[in-house]
Write a protein that holds these residues in place. Structure first.
Motif, mmCIF file in Angstrom:
data_model
loop_
_atom_site.group_PDB
_atom_site.id
_atom_site.type_symbol
_atom_site.label_atom_id
_atom_site.label_comp_id
_atom_site.label_asym_id
_atom_site.label_seq_id
_atom_site.Cartn_x
_atom_site.Cartn_y
_atom_site.Cartn_z
ATOM 1 N N GLN A 178 -2.291 5.275 2.307
ATOM 2 C CA GLN A 178 -1.613 3.982 2.367
ATOM 3 C C GLN A 178 -2.595 2.885 2.769
ATOM 4 O OE1 GLN A 178 1.379 3.793 5.383
ATOM 5 N NE2 GLN A 178 2.118 1.803 4.752
ATOM 6 N N GLU A 190 -0.730 8.123 5.618
ATOM 7 C CA GLU A 190 -1.159 6.863 6.230
ATOM 8 C C GLU A 190 -2.570 6.493 5.814
ATOM 9 O OE1 GLU A 190 0.168 9.354 8.142
ATOM 10 O OE2 GLU A 190 2.168 8.506 8.403
ATOM 11 N N ARG A 204 5.370 11.112 0.475
ATOM 12 C CA ARG A 204 5.445 10.415 1.770
ATOM 13 C C ARG A 204 5.408 11.355 2.963
ATOM 14 N NH1 ARG A 204 7.047 4.895 1.744
ATOM 15 N NH2 ARG A 204 7.545 4.187 -0.348
ATOM 16 N N GLY A 206 0.817 -1.213 0.000
ATOM 17 C CA GLY A 206 0.000 0.000 0.000
ATOM 18 C C GLY A 206 0.847 1.257 0.000
ATOM 19 N N ALA A 207 1.953 1.238 0.723
ATOM 20 C CA ALA A 207 2.850 2.397 0.742
ATOM 21 C C ALA A 207 3.480 2.618 -0.623
ATOM 22 C CB ALA A 207 3.931 2.196 1.799
ATOM 23 N N ALA A 244 0.722 4.063 -2.771
ATOM 24 C CA ALA A 244 0.347 5.415 -2.352
ATOM 25 C C ALA A 244 1.423 6.426 -2.720
ATOM 26 C CB ALA A 244 0.091 5.439 -0.853
ATOM 27 N N SER A 245 2.682 5.999 -2.728
ATOM 28 C CA SER A 245 3.754 6.945 -3.040
ATOM 29 C C SER A 245 3.710 7.393 -4.498
ATOM 30 C CB SER A 245 5.112 6.332 -2.714
ATOM 31 O OG SER A 245 5.372 5.233 -3.553
#
Length: 53
Positions: free
Chosen positions: A31, A28, A22, A12-13, A16-17
């Motif tokens: 993410q 969060e 970030r 997910g990170a 999301a990035s």
């Protein structure tokens, strides 16, 4: 069981990035949403792979 959540949050990170930096305060949240989408995608792939024709 914890490794599943850590793996999903890692994926997910990464997803999301692509959409948000970030350092953003709501990273969060994005993410978590991406982790849910990754989980849904994995379930769909497994479902279609095991589907009988």
């Amino acid at each position: 069981m914890e490794w599943i959540l850590q793996t999903l949050m890692m994926l997910g990170a990464a997803a999301a990035s692509i959409f948000i930096h970030r350092d953003s305060p709501n990273f969060e949240v994005v993410q978590g949403m991406m982790a849910i989408l990754v989980l849904v995608g994995i379930v769909l792939v497994i479902t279609f792979a095991l589907r009988r024709k």
